[in-house]
Design a protein around this motif. Structure first.
Motif, PDB file in Angstrom:
ATOM      1  N   TYR A  18       0.822  -1.201   0.000  1.00 33.15           N
ATOM      2  CA  TYR A  18       0.000   0.000   0.000  1.00 33.15           C
ATOM      3  C   TYR A  18       0.863   1.260   0.000  1.00 33.15           C
ATOM      4  O   TYR A  18       2.042   1.229   0.330  1.00 33.15           O
ATOM      5  N   ASN A  19       0.246   2.337  -0.407  1.00 34.08           N
ATOM      6  CA  ASN A  19       0.871   3.657  -0.417  1.00 34.08           C
ATOM      7  C   ASN A  19      -0.017   4.551   0.438  1.00 34.08           C
ATOM      8  O   ASN A  19      -1.113   4.930   0.038  1.00 34.08           O
ATOM      9  N   TRP A  20       0.461   4.859   1.613  1.00 31.38           N
ATOM     10  CA  TRP A  20      -0.294   5.573   2.634  1.00 31.38           C
ATOM     11  C   TRP A  20      -0.149   7.073   2.434  1.00 31.38           C
ATOM     12  O   TRP A  20       0.913   7.634   2.640  1.00 31.38           O
ATOM     13  N   TYR A  21      -1.185   7.709   2.013  1.00 27.77           N
ATOM     14  CA  TYR A  21      -1.243   9.159   1.808  1.00 27.77           C
ATOM     15  C   TYR A  21      -0.105   9.671   0.943  1.00 27.77           C
ATOM     16  O   TYR A  21       0.580  10.627   1.283  1.00 27.77           O
ATOM     17  N   ASP A  22       0.091   8.981  -0.170  1.00 33.65           N
ATOM     18  CA  ASP A  22       1.027   9.437  -1.203  1.00 33.65           C
ATOM     19  C   ASP A  22       2.447   9.608  -0.665  1.00 33.65           C
ATOM     20  O   ASP A  22       3.136  10.563  -0.966  1.00 33.65           O
ATOM     21  N   GLU A  23       2.902   8.631   0.156  1.00 29.81           N
ATOM     22  CA  GLU A  23       4.234   8.717   0.755  1.00 29.81           C
ATOM     23  C   GLU A  23       5.344   8.539  -0.263  1.00 29.81           C
ATOM     24  O   GLU A  23       6.505   8.829   0.027  1.00 29.81           O
ATOM     25  N   ASP A  29       1.051  -2.878  -8.664  1.00 30.11           N
ATOM     26  CA  ASP A  29       0.524  -3.855  -7.712  1.00 30.11           C
ATOM     27  C   ASP A  29       0.417  -3.315  -6.295  1.00 30.11           C
ATOM     28  O   ASP A  29       0.801  -3.982  -5.332  1.00 30.11           O
ATOM     29  N   GLU A  30      -0.107  -2.115  -6.170  1.00 28.48           N
ATOM     30  CA  GLU A  30      -0.335  -1.563  -4.844  1.00 28.48           C
ATOM     31  C   GLU A  30      -1.693  -0.900  -4.776  1.00 28.48           C
ATOM     32  O   GLU A  30      -2.312  -0.597  -5.791  1.00 28.48           O
ATOM     33  N   ILE A  31      -2.131  -0.678  -3.544  1.00 30.39           N
ATOM     34  CA  ILE A  31      -3.359   0.034  -3.265  1.00 30.39           C
ATOM     35  C   ILE A  31      -2.951   1.301  -2.522  1.00 30.39           C
ATOM     36  O   ILE A  31      -2.087   1.260  -1.644  1.00 30.39           O
ATOM     37  N   GLY A  32      -3.561   2.412  -2.868  1.00 28.78           N
ATOM     38  CA  GLY A  32      -3.181   3.658  -2.229  1.00 28.78           C
ATOM     39  C   GLY A  32      -4.379   4.482  -1.797  1.00 28.78           C
ATOM     40  O   GLY A  32      -5.496   4.291  -2.269  1.00 28.78           O
ATOM     41  N   ILE A  33      -4.085   5.397  -0.898  1.00 28.97           N
ATOM     42  CA  ILE A  33      -5.087   6.361  -0.450  1.00 28.97           C
ATOM     43  C   ILE A  33      -4.400   7.720  -0.386  1.00 28.97           C
ATOM     44  O   ILE A  33      -3.228   7.825  -0.009  1.00 28.97           O
ATOM     45  N   GLU A  34      -5.119   8.746  -0.779  1.00 30.67           N
ATOM     46  CA  GLU A  34      -4.569  10.101  -0.732  1.00 30.67           C
ATOM     47  C   GLU A  34      -5.716  11.105  -0.652  1.00 30.67           C
ATOM     48  O   GLU A  34      -6.868  10.772  -0.930  1.00 30.67           O
ATOM     49  N   LYS A  35      -5.374  12.296  -0.255  1.00 31.88           N
ATOM     50  CA  LYS A  35      -6.345  13.383  -0.261  1.00 31.88           C
ATOM     51  C   LYS A  35      -5.833  14.435  -1.229  1.00 31.88           C
ATOM     52  O   LYS A  35      -4.689  14.873  -1.129  1.00 31.88           O
ATOM     53  N   PHE A  36      -6.679  14.800  -2.184  1.00 35.52           N
ATOM     54  CA  PHE A  36      -6.273  15.758  -3.195  1.00 35.52           C
ATOM     55  C   PHE A  36      -7.438  16.677  -3.514  1.00 35.52           C
ATOM     56  O   PHE A  36      -8.524  16.221  -3.863  1.00 35.52           O
ATOM     57  N   TYR A  43      -6.989   4.148  -4.738  1.00 35.01           N
ATOM     58  CA  TYR A  43      -6.655   3.608  -6.046  1.00 35.01           C
ATOM     59  C   TYR A  43      -6.021   2.230  -5.946  1.00 35.01           C
ATOM     60  O   TYR A  43      -5.474   1.848  -4.923  1.00 35.01           O
ATOM     61  N   THR A  44      -6.121   1.518  -7.043  1.00 40.09           N
ATOM     62  CA  THR A  44      -5.452   0.236  -7.231  1.00 40.09           C
ATOM     63  C   THR A  44      -4.616   0.378  -8.487  1.00 40.09           C
ATOM     64  O   THR A  44      -5.116   0.845  -9.512  1.00 40.09           O
ATOM     65  N   ALA A  45      -3.350  -0.009  -8.393  1.00 37.09           N
ATOM     66  CA  ALA A  45      -2.448   0.120  -9.532  1.00 37.09           C
ATOM     67  C   ALA A  45      -1.933  -1.250  -9.952  1.00 37.09           C
ATOM     68  O   ALA A  45      -1.728  -2.134  -9.126  1.00 37.09           O
ATOM     69  N   ASP A  46      -1.748  -1.415 -11.253  1.00 35.74           N
ATOM     70  CA  ASP A  46      -1.033  -2.575 -11.756  1.00 35.74           C
ATOM     71  C   ASP A  46       0.050  -2.055 -12.690  1.00 35.74           C
ATOM     72  O   ASP A  46       0.322  -0.854 -12.705  1.00 35.74           O
ATOM     73  N   GLU A  47       0.658  -2.927 -13.477  1.00 35.47           N
ATOM     74  CA  GLU A  47       1.761  -2.485 -14.327  1.00 35.47           C
ATOM     75  C   GLU A  47       1.312  -1.623 -15.499  1.00 35.47           C
ATOM     76  O   GLU A  47       2.112  -0.934 -16.112  1.00 35.47           O
ATOM     77  N   ARG A  48       0.019  -1.601 -15.781  1.00 35.99           N
ATOM     78  CA  ARG A  48      -0.475  -0.850 -16.928  1.00 35.99           C
ATOM     79  C   ARG A  48      -1.301   0.376 -16.586  1.00 35.99           C
ATOM     80  O   ARG A  48      -1.351   1.316 -17.363  1.00 35.99           O
ATOM     81  N   GLU A  63     -12.484   2.850   4.634  1.00 33.59           N
ATOM     82  CA  GLU A  63     -13.142   1.540   4.548  1.00 33.59           C
ATOM     83  C   GLU A  63     -12.871   0.888   3.195  1.00 33.59           C
ATOM     84  O   GLU A  63     -12.569  -0.307   3.123  1.00 33.59           O
ATOM     85  N   ASP A  64     -12.949   1.658   2.123  1.00 29.25           N
ATOM     86  CA  ASP A  64     -12.660   1.151   0.784  1.00 29.25           C
ATOM     87  C   ASP A  64     -11.199   0.702   0.689  1.00 29.25           C
ATOM     88  O   ASP A  64     -10.891  -0.368   0.150  1.00 29.25           O
ATOM     89  N   PHE A  65     -10.301   1.498   1.220  1.00 29.50           N
ATOM     90  CA  PHE A  65      -8.865   1.200   1.228  1.00 29.50           C
ATOM     91  C   PHE A  65      -8.600  -0.140   1.927  1.00 29.50           C
ATOM     92  O   PHE A  65      -7.918  -1.013   1.391  1.00 29.50           O
ATOM     93  N   ILE A  66      -9.166  -0.315   3.118  1.00 25.41           N
ATOM     94  CA  ILE A  66      -8.966  -1.551   3.879  1.00 25.41           C
ATOM     95  C   ILE A  66      -9.578  -2.745   3.146  1.00 25.41           C
ATOM     96  O   ILE A  66      -8.969  -3.824   3.079  1.00 25.41           O
TER      97      ILE A  66
END
Length: 78
Positions: A18-23, A29-36, A43-48, A63-66
């Motif tokens: 995971y990527n916690w608040y755009d660190e 292949d990660e899941i992230g959360i951010e405030k913008f 978000y969910t990311a893959d190689e594409r 809740e969605d992130f978890i």
């Protein structure tokens, strides 16, 4: 759900990738959360691509992130 509750869940359940608040920059292949710009983004990311959901409330976003992290863990264990 609060940020501290989400952090405890991540630790207690051994959730990863995971990527916690755009660190850092988005990685495949990660899941992230951010405030913008007043919106919570999960978000969910893959190689594409990166698939984002914009949410209005932090509780919804956490809740969605978890949920996404839990699903990712299940898929990795298969």
């Amino acid at each position: 759900m609060t940020t501290s509750e989400a952090e405890k869940i991540i630790e207690n359940e051994g959730l990863e990738n995971y990527n916690w608040y755009d660190e850092r920059e988005v990685r495949p292949d990660e899941i992230g959360i951010e405030k913008f710009d007043g919106q919570w983004i999960v978000y969910t990311a893959d190689e594409r691509a990166v698939v984002k959901s914009e949410l209005s409330y932090p509780t919804e976003a956490l809740e969605d992130f978890i949920e996404r992290l839990r699903a990712d863990k299940i898929l990795r264990e298969l």
